[in-house]
Every structure is written in structure tokens, then in C-alpha cells.
Design a protein around this motif. Structure first.
Motif, mmCIF file in Angstrom:
data_model
loop_
_atom_site.group_PDB
_atom_site.id
_atom_site.type_symbol
_atom_site.label_atom_id
_atom_site.label_comp_id
_atom_site.label_asym_id
_atom_site.label_seq_id
_atom_site.Cartn_x
_atom_site.Cartn_y
_atom_site.Cartn_z
ATOM 1 N N SER A 18 0.824 -1.212 0.000
ATOM 2 C CA SER A 18 0.000 0.000 0.000
ATOM 3 C C SER A 18 0.863 1.268 0.000
ATOM 4 N N HIS A 19 2.127 1.153 0.448
ATOM 5 C CA HIS A 19 2.954 2.362 0.527
ATOM 6 C C HIS A 19 3.355 2.888 -0.840
ATOM 7 N N ARG A 20 3.305 1.966 -1.834
ATOM 8 C CA ARG A 20 3.724 2.411 -3.177
ATOM 9 C C ARG A 20 2.661 3.264 -3.857
ATOM 10 N N VAL A 21 1.470 3.301 -3.260
ATOM 11 C CA VAL A 21 0.361 3.912 -3.967
ATOM 12 C C VAL A 21 0.048 5.287 -3.396
ATOM 13 N N SER A 22 -0.005 6.299 -4.254
ATOM 14 C CA SER A 22 -0.350 7.622 -3.732
ATOM 15 C C SER A 22 -1.863 7.789 -3.732
ATOM 16 N N MET A 23 -2.349 8.582 -2.769
ATOM 17 C CA MET A 23 -3.789 8.817 -2.684
ATOM 18 C C MET A 23 -4.279 9.484 -3.962
ATOM 19 N N GLN A 24 -3.399 10.332 -4.511
ATOM 20 C CA GLN A 24 -3.798 11.041 -5.746
ATOM 21 C C GLN A 24 -4.067 10.059 -6.874
ATOM 22 N N ALA A 25 -3.146 9.066 -6.995
ATOM 23 C CA ALA A 25 -3.306 8.086 -8.076
ATOM 24 C C ALA A 25 -4.592 7.283 -7.870
ATOM 25 N N LEU A 26 -4.893 6.954 -6.603
ATOM 26 C CA LEU A 26 -6.131 6.204 -6.330
ATOM 27 C C LEU A 26 -7.355 7.038 -6.688
ATOM 28 N N ALA A 27 -7.275 8.333 -6.380
ATOM 29 C CA ALA A 27 -8.418 9.201 -6.677
ATOM 30 C C ALA A 27 -8.589 9.334 -8.191
#
Ligand SMILES: Nc1ncnc2c1ncn2[C@@H]1O[C@H](COP(=O)(O)OP(=O)(O)OP(=O)(O)O)[C@@H](O)[C@H]1O
Ligand SMILES: [Mg+2]
Length: 481
Positions: A87-96
Motif C-alpha cells: 500500500s505504501h507504493r500507492v499515492s492517494m492522488q493516483a487512487l483518486a
């Protein structure tokens, strides 16, 4: 609906999906299609109605999240679930950006995945119903998308067989049989005029068969030399002919376990017909230039615009091959033979192209639907789709599609006789008064049939007031049955 939902999984090569797939398909009865590349997943999505996509990250070259971001634009209705090892590799921005419903960590817990998928699809269904209800409240009866119909203020739901949309009896019967045929192993022959949806039907059959997680490969047999077609399908050995610089596997072996769709089958040469017959009888493939015969297990679906039966009668197509190909035989009716499908298809295409062009179209005016229903459509559904696409492109945001944007050939189409279908009015009786009255009765009856007994529209067309029309209905004792 046969299944509670269809799920496409973009799996990283070599990762373990067996147990999650089992839970999804056995416990929840979802239809699951596993894809190993974004291209494969998109091919499946172009053929079948997909409800939810799961994409896995972690490989070096495939990014599940990029794929989901792309889907948000190309298939906004599909719910997106993301699977990642870290989960650390993923930015909240990318998920949004990908607007995902949920993300899950590997190693996956199959039960947890099942629950997430179930909740996601429930939420989607609620959102869909909410959208429909709020549109129904907003849009007045002027639009045919929510136009008037006997007994119900809304057009009855059109039916679906994967991407095929229809309401007509003829299509309903054909699709019901095709659903059953799909689950067998028999070859299928699909005939019908150009643009009627033969390829769409072939794809629907594949994705409703047990072969759906294996490839569906398509070969158009028209306009190809015999040698090229043989080598495309059966493969060749290096040096088999000039230009054969390496071995070629051939479509049949590449689709082993899956389906091959042979389009324009009427166009193949007599020698190709012999090879194909051998393949259908024995599953035997002999690559050009090879001395060994190989075997593979492929289901063949063939299509033709030209009636094979006539070609057999003229000696241009082998009768034994014809019989082999038509384990099941489907004739997709021309659009003019099923005018009931025109309105729901027009609405479906209007929504589809409005979405694609980001245009806000309120609906289709009743007069457009009337005119379209009179069209002859030699190009069938493809022609109807092109017309609607053009109309959507010409319309402005917040407008209805109106006759102003229609192409002249459809706008000026002569009305199609409906109801008794005779086309010619026959006076009855002897006196002038009786004959004139009998003609009036027929004219009123047909106008009512044309407008599905919508009396305001029929009165409009006939230049009568509603009361005037009601009087005629009473006088001639007409009733809707
Ligand atoms: N019932 C349907 N519902 C939705 N779209 C349809 C339907 N029938 C056809 N179409 C659309 O019309 C177009 C033509 O369909 P398709 O390619 O399956 O026809 P075809 O019979 O194979 O035509 P051809 O003989 O020219 O190859 C496609 O864009 C397809 O998506
Ligand atoms: Mg086709």
C-alpha cells in the motif's frame, strides 16, 4: 439476467488467482474472465457486458492502476477494484484519479474479495436505480427515452444478450436459443444481411460458453488468397512457400481450447473447404509444408451475408461442410423485419454516443422515432448507429435529437404500412357513403396502430382534435387489442 454480474480480472502473469476465481464463480455465481494483459481485458470488454474490473499491480511492466485510470474514462460504469502487494507504493492522488471502489492487498483473502465484490455491485445497482429515478422525475413526457407507453409511463426495458440490445420477439427467440447453443460444443452458423449483428452474436456465444476464459480469435475469410488463408488458420513451416521465413502457429492452434470466428465463410475456395471439413470432423490441423498432422480443440462459429443454402444448391459450397457448420443455425433478421427494435436501439446509441462525445442529450423526439421506424435500413443496425452518431454530433448540449439533424434519405422515407400490413386501402360496401366510411375507418385504424394507440399523436397526424378522434373510434367501434 443469467448471472449476478461479470468480472474481468487483469492478473499479473504467474500470480495465484485460482482460489479467488473459484469463490467468485462458485459461491457467488459471477462470471469471471481472466486476462493477462490490458489488451486482452479490453477485448473482453468490447464483447460482453462487464460490471466490475479487478486489476493487479506488482509486475514490472503492467500497472493495474494505470489500467483502471484508463477504464474510468473508457468504461465509466464499470466498478474498479485495485489489488497491490504494497500500500505504501500507492499515492492517494493516483487512487483518486482511477476513482477505485476499494483496494486490497496481496496475498489475497478470497472470502474478503468475494464480500468486497458483492458490496461493490450492490452499491452500483443502487446508484443505477437512483440515476434512473432522478432522470424520470426530471424529464417530461416529451422525450421518448421516457416516452408514453400503454399502461406504463416508461418504455419497457430492452433486453440484452451481452452487447445485443433488442425488444422484438424475433430477436428474443433467437437470443434465447443462442444462450442454450452457447453451452454446447457444436459449431454455429450465423447468417444475415450486413450490419445485423452477426459478429456481436458470435462474441456473445463465446462469452456464454465454457470456453470463455480461452481466446476468441476472428478471421475474415473474404478477399484472401487460398494460400494465405490456409497459412493464417492452419499455420505453416518455415520455407513452405516464398515469404514463409519462419514457422507460423496458425489461428486454430493459437485458439486451442477457445473459439475461432470465421467471417464471410461463403468466400472460401473449394480446397480450403476440404481442409476445414477435415478440421471439423477430426480436429486435425496440418500446417503448410509440415508432414505431421496435429490436433487441437477449437469451436468454430462461422458467419455469412450470403445464404449458404443457395450456394450449396448452385454447387458453389460443399453440402457436407454446410451441414457440419450448422450444428446450430441462426438467421439474424434484417432491421426492417423487426421495426420494434428501432426505437430501443436508437435510444441505446444516443446514450452511448452522447457519452462518448460528452454531449448532454435529453432524448429523442417522437417524430424522429416515427421517421426512423419507417426507414428501410439496407445497412441494418450499423446504418442506424451511424445515423444516430451523426445526429448526436450535430445536436447541442441540452437538446433533444430532432428531425432537423436527420439525414434526408431517412427523413423522406415513405411511411411503412403497419397493422394489417396490406399497404393498400380496400373500400368496402356499395354506396359511396359506405365506401368512404370504410376507407376512413381503415385510415384511422392504421394511424392508431402506427402510434401504438397514442391518441394525441394519431390525432395530430390525421389533423383531428382529440375529441374528434375519440368520436371516430367510438363510431367505428375500434379497439386496441
Ligand atoms: N442488437 C444490437 N445491439 C447493439 N448494437 C448492435 C446490434 N446489432 C448490431 N449492432 C452494432 O452494429 C454494428 C454492426 O454489427 P456487426 O459487426 O455484429 O454486424 P455483422 O452482421 O457482422 O455485419 P457484416 O456482415 O457487415 O460484417 C456494430 O457496431 C454493432 O455493435
Ligand atoms: Mg461482421
Amino acid at each position: 439476467m443469467d448471472q449476478p454480474g461479470t468480472i474481468v480480472i487483469l492478473a499479473r502473469p504467474g500470480s495465484e488467482w485460482r482460489s479467488p476465481c473459484e469463490v467468485l464463480s462458485e459461491r457467488y455465481a459471477y462470471r469471471v474472465v481472466l486476462a493477462s494483459s490490458p489488451a486482452e481485458a479490453l477485448t473482453a470488454m468490447s464483447s460482453i457486458q462487464v460490471d466490475l474490473a479487478i486489476a493487479e499491480d506488482g509486475g514490472d511492466d503492467t500497472s493495474g492502476l494505470d489500467f483502471l485510470t484508463q477504464l474510468r474514462v473508457s468504461h465509466p460504469d464499470i466498478v474498479r477494484v485495485y489489488v497491490t502487494p504494497d500500500s505504501h507504493r500507492v499515492s492517494m492522488q493516483a487512487l483518486a484519479r482511477a476513482a477505485i471502489y476499494q483496494f486490497l492487498l496481496t496475498p489475497l483473502d478470497a472470502v474478503q474479495l468475494g464480500l468486497v465484490v458483492e458490496r461493490a455491485l450492490e452499491t452500483r445497482e443502487l446508484a443505477r436505480r437512483h440515476r434512473i429515478l432522478s432522470r424520470e422525475f426530471k424529464i417530461s413526457g416529451a422525450s421518448l427515452i421516457f416516452g408514453e407507453r400503454k399502461g406504463s409511463p416508461f418504455r419497457p426495458e430492452s433486453q440484452r444478450f451481452e452487447k445485443l440490445v433488442y425488444v422484438s420477439e424475433k430477436m428474443a427467440e433467437m437470443c434465447d436459443l443462442a444462450r442454450q447453443a452457447a453451452t454446447t460444443e457444436l459449431p454455429i452458423l450465423i447468417q444475415g444481411e450486413t450490419g445485423t449483428g452477426k459478429e456481436l452474436l458470435a462474441r456473445a456465444v463465446h462469452y456464454n460458453s465454457t470456453r470463455r476464459t480461452s481466446p476468441l480469435l476472428v478471421q475474415n475469410c473474404g478477399g484472401m488468397s487460398d494460400e494465405l488463408l490456409q497459412s493464417e488458420l492452419f499455420g505453416h513451416k518455415r520455407g513452405a512457400f516464398t515469404g514463409a521465413i519462419s514457422d507460423r502457429l496458425g489461428l486454430f492452434r493459437a485458439a486451442d481450447g477457445g473459439t475461432v470466428f470465421l467471417d464471410e465463410i461463403s468466400e472460401v475456395s473449394p480446397s480450403f473447404q476440404v481442409s476445414l471439413l477435415r478440421f471439423l470432423q477430426e480436429g486435425e490441423v496440418k500446417p503448410l509444408g509440415a508432414d505431421k498432422v496435429l490436433h487441437c480443440n477449437v469451436r468454430v462459429i462461422a458467419a455469412s451475408n450470403r445464404p449458404l443454402h443457395d450456394l450449396v444448391a448452385r454447387g458453389e459450397f460443399r453440402q457436407d461442410l454446410y451441414f457440419r457448420l450448422k450444428g446450430f443455425e441462426f438467421e439474424v433478421p434484417a432491421l426492417r423485419e423487426r421495426p420494434d427494435d428501432i426505437a430501443p436501439l436508437a435510444e441505446f446509441f444516443a446514450a452511448k454516443h452522447a457519452d462518448a462525445l460528452s454531449r448532454k442529450i435529453l432524448g429523442i423526439s417522437a417524430s424522429v422515432i416515427d421517421k426512423l421506424s419507417n426507414g428501410d435500413f439496407p445497412g441494418n443496425v450499423r446504418e442506424l448507429e451511424n445515423e444516430i452518431r451523426r445526429m448526436v454530433a450535430l445536436a447541442k448540449d441540452g437538446e433533444y435529437l430532432t428531425t432537423r439533424n436527420m439525414s434526408p434519405s431517412l427523413l423522406n422515407a415513405a411511411p411503412r404500412p403497419k397493422g394489417d400490413g396490406a399497404g393498400i386501402f380496400q373500400p368496402e360496401g356499395v354506396t359511396l357513403k359506405d365506401q368512404v366510411e370504410s376507407l376512413e375507418k381503415q385510415i384511422v385504424r392504421r394511424a392508431l396502430a402506427r402510434h401504438h394507440w397514442n391518441q394525441s399523436r394519431a390525432a395530430d397526424e390525421l389533423g383531428l382534435s382529440r375529441v374528434g378522434l375519440a368520436n371516430k373510434i367510438k363510431r367505428y367501434n375500434l379497439n386496441h387489442n
